[in-house]
Design a protein around this motif. Structure first.
Motif, PDB file in Angstrom:
ATOM      1  N   LEU A  63      27.167  67.094  62.269  1.00  0.00           N
ATOM      2  CA  LEU A  63      26.494  66.934  63.431  1.00  0.00           C
ATOM      3  C   LEU A  63      25.746  65.695  63.541  1.00  0.00           C
ATOM      4  CD1 LEU A  63      25.524  70.553  64.387  1.00  0.00           C
ATOM      5  CD2 LEU A  63      27.379  69.270  65.147  1.00  0.00           C
ATOM      6  N   ILE A  64      25.532  65.036  62.181  1.00  0.00           N
ATOM      7  CA  ILE A  64      24.903  63.708  62.352  1.00  0.00           C
ATOM      8  C   ILE A  64      25.614  62.425  63.127  1.00  0.00           C
ATOM      9  CG2 ILE A  64      23.619  64.450  60.167  1.00  0.00           C
ATOM     10  CD1 ILE A  64      25.376  62.578  58.684  1.00  0.00           C
ATOM     11  N   ALA A  65      27.023  63.015  63.482  1.00  0.00           N
ATOM     12  CA  ALA A  65      27.707  62.005  63.862  1.00  0.00           C
ATOM     13  C   ALA A  65      27.771  62.097  65.392  1.00  0.00           C
ATOM     14  CB  ALA A  65      28.916  62.106  63.580  1.00  0.00           C
ATOM     15  N   VAL A  66      27.081  62.972  65.957  1.00  0.00           N
ATOM     16  CA  VAL A  66      27.024  63.474  67.392  1.00  0.00           C
ATOM     17  C   VAL A  66      26.408  62.494  68.186  1.00  0.00           C
ATOM     18  CG1 VAL A  66      26.045  65.078  69.021  1.00  0.00           C
ATOM     19  CG2 VAL A  66      27.530  65.944  67.093  1.00  0.00           C
ATOM     20  N   PRO A  67      25.134  61.857  67.809  1.00  0.00           N
ATOM     21  CA  PRO A  67      24.495  60.937  68.660  1.00  0.00           C
ATOM     22  C   PRO A  67      25.402  59.617  68.939  1.00  0.00           C
ATOM     23  CG  PRO A  67      22.696  61.857  66.911  1.00  0.00           C
ATOM     24  CD  PRO A  67      24.319  62.326  66.658  1.00  0.00           C
ATOM     25  N   PRO A  68      26.062  59.089  68.013  1.00  0.00           N
ATOM     26  CA  PRO A  68      26.909  57.687  68.292  1.00  0.00           C
ATOM     27  C   PRO A  68      27.979  58.323  68.983  1.00  0.00           C
ATOM     28  CG  PRO A  68      27.012  58.214  66.081  1.00  0.00           C
ATOM     29  CD  PRO A  68      25.662  59.081  66.345  1.00  0.00           C
ATOM     30  N   LEU A  69      28.519  59.603  68.797  1.00  0.00           N
ATOM     31  CA  LEU A  69      29.863  59.977  69.449  1.00  0.00           C
ATOM     32  C   LEU A  69      29.456  60.271  70.961  1.00  0.00           C
ATOM     33  CD1 LEU A  69      31.505  62.107  66.770  1.00  0.00           C
ATOM     34  CD2 LEU A  69      32.140  59.740  67.634  1.00  0.00           C
ATOM     35  N   VAL A  70      28.117  60.539  71.297  1.00  0.00           N
ATOM     36  CA  VAL A  70      27.639  60.906  72.600  1.00  0.00           C
ATOM     37  C   VAL A  70      27.610  59.392  73.405  1.00  0.00           C
ATOM     38  CG1 VAL A  70      25.558  61.597  74.105  1.00  0.00           C
ATOM     39  CG2 VAL A  70      26.449  62.992  72.145  1.00  0.00           C
ATOM     40  N   VAL A  71      27.272  58.640  72.723  1.00  0.00           N
ATOM     41  CA  VAL A  71      27.377  57.313  73.183  1.00  0.00           C
ATOM     42  C   VAL A  71      28.826  56.654  73.669  1.00  0.00           C
ATOM     43  CG1 VAL A  71      26.857  54.905  72.913  1.00  0.00           C
ATOM     44  CG2 VAL A  71      25.241  56.509  72.216  1.00  0.00           C
ATOM     45  N   TYR A  72      29.557  56.989  72.691  1.00  0.00           N
ATOM     46  CA  TYR A  72      31.059  56.769  72.748  1.00  0.00           C
ATOM     47  C   TYR A  72      31.661  57.424  73.917  1.00  0.00           C
ATOM     48  CZ  TYR A  72      35.889  56.770  71.900  1.00  0.00           C
ATOM     49  OH  TYR A  72      37.431  56.522  71.858  1.00  0.00           O
ATOM     50  N   ALA A  73      31.216  58.649  74.016  1.00  0.00           N
ATOM     51  CA  ALA A  73      31.686  59.617  75.110  1.00  0.00           C
ATOM     52  C   ALA A  73      31.238  58.999  76.754  1.00  0.00           C
ATOM     53  CB  ALA A  73      31.574  60.957  74.787  1.00  0.00           C
ATOM     54  N   VAL A  74      30.261  58.594  76.671  1.00  0.00           N
ATOM     55  CA  VAL A  74      29.461  58.007  77.950  1.00  0.00           C
ATOM     56  C   VAL A  74      30.315  56.839  78.153  1.00  0.00           C
ATOM     57  CG1 VAL A  74      27.437  56.952  78.814  1.00  0.00           C
ATOM     58  CG2 VAL A  74      27.193  59.327  77.652  1.00  0.00           C
ATOM     59  N   LEU A  75      30.329  55.818  77.199  1.00  0.00           N
ATOM     60  CA  LEU A  75      31.116  54.784  77.429  1.00  0.00           C
ATOM     61  C   LEU A  75      32.603  54.807  77.929  1.00  0.00           C
ATOM     62  CD1 LEU A  75      29.743  52.637  74.550  1.00  0.00           C
ATOM     63  CD2 LEU A  75      29.157  51.921  76.827  1.00  0.00           C
ATOM     64  N   VAL A  76      33.177  55.596  77.485  1.00  0.00           N
ATOM     65  CA  VAL A  76      34.726  55.934  77.809  1.00  0.00           C
ATOM     66  C   VAL A  76      35.186  56.667  78.968  1.00  0.00           C
ATOM     67  CG1 VAL A  76      35.377  55.110  75.551  1.00  0.00           C
ATOM     68  CG2 VAL A  76      35.203  57.420  76.016  1.00  0.00           C
ATOM     69  N   ALA A  77      34.030  57.741  79.225  1.00  0.00           N
ATOM     70  CA  ALA A  77      34.221  58.949  80.213  1.00  0.00           C
ATOM     71  C   ALA A  77      35.000  58.238  81.531  1.00  0.00           C
ATOM     72  CB  ALA A  77      32.998  59.344  80.592  1.00  0.00           C
ATOM     73  N   GLY A  78      34.546  57.425  81.982  1.00  0.00           N
ATOM     74  CA  GLY A  78      35.319  56.905  83.096  1.00  0.00           C
ATOM     75  C   GLY A  78      36.354  55.910  82.813  1.00  0.00           C
ATOM     76  N   HIS A  79      36.804  55.679  81.673  1.00  0.00           N
ATOM     77  CA  HIS A  79      37.837  54.771  81.263  1.00  0.00           C
ATOM     78  C   HIS A  79      38.929  55.369  80.564  1.00  0.00           C
ATOM     79  CE1 HIS A  79      35.575  51.532  83.222  1.00  0.00           C
ATOM     80  NE2 HIS A  79      34.707  52.056  82.668  1.00  0.00           N
ATOM     81  N   LEU A  80      39.145  56.625  80.463  1.00  0.00           N
ATOM     82  CA  LEU A  80      40.075  57.348  79.540  1.00  0.00           C
ATOM     83  C   LEU A  80      41.592  57.077  79.843  1.00  0.00           C
ATOM     84  CD1 LEU A  80      38.627  61.067  79.423  1.00  0.00           C
ATOM     85  CD2 LEU A  80      38.616  59.085  77.658  1.00  0.00           C
ATOM     86  N   PRO A  81      41.906  56.845  81.076  1.00  0.00           N
ATOM     87  CA  PRO A  81      43.318  56.320  81.192  1.00  0.00           C
ATOM     88  C   PRO A  81      43.840  55.137  80.500  1.00  0.00           C
ATOM     89  CG  PRO A  81      42.691  57.259  83.334  1.00  0.00           C
ATOM     90  CD  PRO A  81      41.431  57.286  82.376  1.00  0.00           C
ATOM     91  N   GLU A  82      42.826  54.192  80.563  1.00  0.00           N
ATOM     92  CA  GLU A  82      42.709  52.981  80.163  1.00  0.00           C
ATOM     93  C   GLU A  82      42.743  52.769  78.577  1.00  0.00           C
ATOM     94  OE1 GLU A  82      40.422  48.616  79.828  1.00  0.00           O
ATOM     95  OE2 GLU A  82      39.587  50.334  81.139  1.00  0.00           O
ATOM     96  N   LEU A  83      41.991  53.601  78.097  1.00  0.00           N
ATOM     97  CA  LEU A  83      41.561  53.817  76.709  1.00  0.00           C
ATOM     98  C   LEU A  83      42.865  54.559  76.045  1.00  0.00           C
ATOM     99  CD1 LEU A  83      39.883  53.813  74.093  1.00  0.00           C
ATOM    100  CD2 LEU A  83      38.991  55.858  74.725  1.00  0.00           C
ATOM    101  N   TRP A  84      43.509  55.696  76.701  1.00  0.00           N
ATOM    102  CA  TRP A  84      44.753  56.245  76.247  1.00  0.00           C
ATOM    103  C   TRP A  84      45.886  55.213  76.123  1.00  0.00           C
ATOM    104  CZ3 TRP A  84      45.673  60.492  73.744  1.00  0.00           C
ATOM    105  CH2 TRP A  84      46.931  60.872  73.583  1.00  0.00           C
TER     106      TRP A  84
END
Length: 149
Positions: A37-58
């Motif tokens: 779970l120590i990786a959760v904080p940066p992964l939350v940031v990652y999720a926020v950054l890509v949330a609206g751009h998932l099709p482009e990221l995919w």
């Protein structure tokens, strides 16, 4: 907002790295760093950054192309997202190194610099740790894992 998320990502990982480097023998450090779970904080940031751009990221990641990836990484959002992902993985690698170092009884004055090297240049720090681990690990480790002896 992207700039802020980029900046904060590193600082979200610092407490875990600090525990591993500066308080390596503390039972509290071992308990905290043993959790993925120590990786959760940066992964939350990652999720926020890509949330609206998932099709482009995919599209970028599912069909890798140097030009497309370069375009994605050339945006503040893309570079920040990859930065958050790298920091999360580096932290997990560092935590594994820490636990392995403790298992092998490696001195904190050896592990501290190895972990700092991993923070800065993770592939090199990880490779150096693997060399140290190979040199220090028991030759019969595979048997011990199976038989618990």
């Amino acid at each position: 907002m992207t700039g802020f998320l980029f900046e904060i990502t590193f600082w979200l990982t610092v407490p875990f790295w600090a525990l591993m480097v500066f308080a390596p023998t503390s039972p509290r450090t071992h308990r905290i760093v043993s959790s993925p779970l120590i990786a959760v904080p940066p992964l939350v940031v990652y999720a926020v950054l890509v949330a609206g751009h998932l099709p482009e990221l995919w599209a970028t990641m599912s069909s890798p192309d140097l030009g497309t990836l370069r375009e994605f990484l050339n945006t503040p959002r893309g570079a920040s997202a990859v930065w958050a992902q790298v920091l999360a993985w580096d932290l997990l690698v560092g935590a594994w190194m820490y636990r392995e170092g403790r298992r092998l009884g490696l001195h904190p004055l050896l592990m501290g610099p190895l972990l700092v090297f991993t923070i800065v240049l993770s592939p090199f720090g990880f490779a150096l740790f693997l060399a140290v681990r190979a040199r220090c690990d028991r030759p019969d480790r595979a048997t011990a894992v199976v038989t618990d002896e």
